[in-house]
Design an enzyme around this catalytic site. Sequence first.
Site, short mmCIF file in Angstrom:
data_model
loop_
_atom_site.label_atom_id
_atom_site.label_comp_id
_atom_site.label_asym_id
_atom_site.label_seq_id
_atom_site.Cartn_x
_atom_site.Cartn_y
_atom_site.Cartn_z
N GLU A 181 9.93 1.19 10.62
CA GLU A 181 10.92 2.26 10.44
C GLU A 181 10.19 3.57 10.67
O GLU A 181 9.39 3.99 9.84
CB GLU A 181 11.45 2.27 9.00
CG GLU A 181 12.24 1.06 8.60
CD GLU A 181 13.61 0.99 9.22
OE1 GLU A 181 14.00 1.94 9.94
OE2 GLU A 181 14.27 -0.03 9.01
N GLY B 51 7.01 5.15 8.27
CA GLY B 51 6.18 6.34 8.39
C GLY B 51 6.25 6.91 9.79
O GLY B 51 7.28 6.79 10.46
N SER B 52 5.16 7.50 10.23
CA SER B 52 5.18 8.21 11.51
C SER B 52 5.07 7.25 12.69
O SER B 52 4.46 6.18 12.59
CB SER B 52 4.01 9.20 11.54
OG SER B 52 2.79 8.49 11.44
N GLY C 42 2.75 3.94 13.22
CA GLY C 42 3.49 2.72 13.56
C GLY C 42 2.88 2.01 14.77
O GLY C 42 2.77 0.78 14.80
N LYS D 12 0.89 -1.18 0.00
CA LYS D 12 0.00 0.00 0.00
C LYS D 12 0.91 1.22 0.00
O LYS D 12 1.46 1.58 1.04
CB LYS D 12 -0.87 -0.01 1.26
CG LYS D 12 -2.19 0.74 1.17
CD LYS D 12 -2.10 2.22 0.88
CE LYS D 12 -1.77 3.07 2.09
NZ LYS D 12 -1.66 4.52 1.74
N GLU E 59 10.30 15.60 15.78
CA GLU E 59 10.58 15.55 14.35
C GLU E 59 9.72 16.59 13.64
O GLU E 59 8.50 16.56 13.71
CB GLU E 59 10.25 14.15 13.84
CG GLU E 59 10.65 13.93 12.41
CD GLU E 59 10.42 12.49 11.97
OE1 GLU E 59 9.32 11.97 12.19
OE2 GLU E 59 11.35 11.91 11.39
P1 NAP Z 1 1.98 8.30 7.96
O1 NAP Z 1 0.65 8.82 8.24
O2 NAP Z 1 2.65 7.49 9.00
O3 NAP Z 1 1.90 7.48 6.59
C1 NAP Z 1 2.75 6.44 6.20
C2 NAP Z 1 1.93 5.36 5.48
O4 NAP Z 1 0.98 4.77 6.39
C3 NAP Z 1 1.09 5.91 4.33
O5 NAP Z 1 1.03 4.94 3.30
C4 NAP Z 1 -0.25 6.09 4.99
O6 NAP Z 1 -1.33 6.14 4.10
C5 NAP Z 1 -0.32 4.86 5.86
N1 NAP Z 1 -1.31 4.94 6.95
C6 NAP Z 1 -1.80 6.07 7.54
N2 NAP Z 1 -2.69 5.73 8.50
C7 NAP Z 1 -2.78 4.38 8.50
C8 NAP Z 1 -3.53 3.44 9.27
N3 NAP Z 1 -4.36 3.82 10.22
N4 NAP Z 1 -3.35 2.14 9.01
C9 NAP Z 1 -2.49 1.72 8.06
N5 NAP Z 1 -1.78 2.56 7.30
C10 NAP Z 1 -1.90 3.88 7.52
O7 NAP Z 1 2.91 9.46 7.58
P2 NAP Z 1 2.45 10.78 6.81
O8 NAP Z 1 1.04 11.16 7.01
O9 NAP Z 1 2.88 10.57 5.43
O10 NAP Z 1 3.34 11.84 7.55
C11 NAP Z 1 3.07 12.24 8.90
C12 NAP Z 1 4.36 12.42 9.64
O11 NAP Z 1 5.05 11.16 9.70
C13 NAP Z 1 5.35 13.33 8.98
O12 NAP Z 1 5.11 14.66 9.27
C14 NAP Z 1 6.64 12.82 9.53
O13 NAP Z 1 6.91 13.37 10.78
C15 NAP Z 1 6.42 11.35 9.65
N6 NAP Z 1 6.98 10.57 8.53
C16 NAP Z 1 8.07 9.82 8.74
C17 NAP Z 1 8.61 9.09 7.70
C18 NAP Z 1 9.82 8.25 7.87
O14 NAP Z 1 10.40 7.83 6.88
N7 NAP Z 1 10.21 7.94 9.08
C19 NAP Z 1 8.04 9.12 6.45
C20 NAP Z 1 6.89 9.87 6.27
C21 NAP Z 1 6.37 10.58 7.32
P3 NAP Z 1 -1.78 7.59 3.53
O15 NAP Z 1 -0.74 8.00 2.59
O16 NAP Z 1 -3.06 7.33 2.87
O17 NAP Z 1 -1.92 8.48 4.73
#
Ligand code: NAP
Length: 479
Positions: free
Chosen positions: A248, A226-227, A231, A173, A381
């Site tokens: 991660e 991701g976040s 996680g 996904k 972060e």
């Molecule tokens: P995120 O919400 O953690 O998204 C990462 C992935 O998880 C996306 O594919 C997202 O889908 C999916 N996801 C979101 N909610 C979910 C759920 N309840 N169940 C399963 N999967 C789910 O990260 P983001 O919204 O892109 O960014 C938010 C914050 O996360 C950023 O501001 C940053 O601080 C952090 N971040 C960290 C990393 C890293 O590499 N460590 C990368 C990105 C972001 P959708 O795209 O549809 O939301």
Amino acid sequence: MKAESVFIDGSWRKSSNGQTLDMVAPSTGEKIGVIARGTAEDINAAVAAARKAFEGVWGQMPAVERGRLLSKLGQAILDHEDELTDLEALDTGKPLKLARGDIKAAARYFEYYGGAADKLHGETIPFLSGYQVMILREPRGVTGHIIPWNYPAQMFGRALGAALAGGNATVMKPAEEACLSVIRLTELAADVGFPEGAINIVPGVGEEAGAALSAHPDLDLISFTGSPEVGTIIQKTAADNHVPCVLELGGKSPQIVFPDADQEKAIESIVGALVQNTGQTCSAGTRVLIERSIYDDFMNALTKRFKQLQAGPHDLDLNCGPVISKAQQERVLGFLERAEKDGIEVAAQGKIHEKAPEGGYYVPPTLYRVVPRDHELAKEEVFGPVLSAIPFDDEADAIRLANSTDYGLIAGIWTNSGARQMRLAKGVRVGQVYINGYGAGGGIELPFGGFKKSGHGREKGFEALKEFTVTKTVVINHG
Ligand code: NAP
Ligand code: MG
């Protein structure tokens, strides 16, 4: 390109309810296309297809042939480097040079894991007389992968390269904010001949397709990048089915500067490690810790360099692009506004280029002079081009400060004293340490992962192959 489709069991189709999501270019804020909005039903079909592939053609394919397919995909990516670079830059807003590096890295993952597929093997163990013990190394089975928007092509390579080399059938996904390169890479994977069901891609919304994947009872492992907040949700959901997780998550990685370091080299690297991908890198070096005795001199030189930074649209290929979305822009600007209210001095700010389109999501790269140790800029972060400088007194204080956040992803240490390099490397609680350098997200061969809230499990290198496979102990009584 099949951007409006999901890819399940070797074929492109509309999502089960036909819905789509708009894709926006962060450089301009304009719509550039649509992707499928995958559903729980699509996830169910994708997991079933992966299971069938694992029990069928894909699962029975010899490792050497799996490796050949991965290597072919690596070559196909290089053959389409220009096209993929433009697509990745448009979709994420990242400067062209970085996008090109990402596409090369995606290819490199498939080359690396293509070569590794038939070099992963088990062991034997000396046991009682009359016995032979073998440790087989087997695929997990069906693996799920949820990836973020910051490095779509690289994440595709990192997750699927290792999982497929290990013999797993996969369901991914990708992120709704940016996944066009993932879809194009999936087309290339189909072209080079991966059998039906080995790779399934269901774009969509996290709370829908993502949640359905992490809650699926027929997964053998889930990897998530991701976040930390999401996680936690993934881990809790997967726990209901006892599905193991590789997580991660974020970081607040330090770059620690001692007086005996090559300061010019350090400054160039520190700036690069912050602005890469406009600070939207989990392993970005977002805290610079400087020994008090050189603080003012070092900060003056860093400030001078920082003021030269520019942000602008991806095709101008500047230091920074826009951030990914309006929401992310507001989030980063929120940190800057609160810092101002708290009286934290801005040491330097880069410029937003005059040609940056009005509708794009730009923020100025910002360096703070002395951030108090308990301030959010020292702990949290930001995921934008914001660098927090903090002084330390001595080596022990540096280690304490480096370890003083909830995160532990990577660290950079700048000193020419060999003994100090080693003491610091051992003292910091992070998954990767760079001495006199920094590798935000770099190094396909280098195991990568976190301590504490930065997650657990290891990706990249051979460690990922161990993570995505499992041992089985066979004890033979041959008398
Ligand atoms: P995120 O919400 O953690 O998204 C990462 C992935 O998880 C996306 O594919 C997202 O889908 C999916 N996801 C979101 N909610 C979910 C759920 N309840 N169940 C399963 N999967 C789910 O990260 P983001 O919204 O892109 O960014 C938010 C914050 O996360 C950023 O501001 C940053 O601080 C952090 N971040 C960290 C990393 C890293 O590499 N460590 C990368 C990105 C972001 P959708 O795209 O549809 O939301
Ligand atoms: Mg986009």
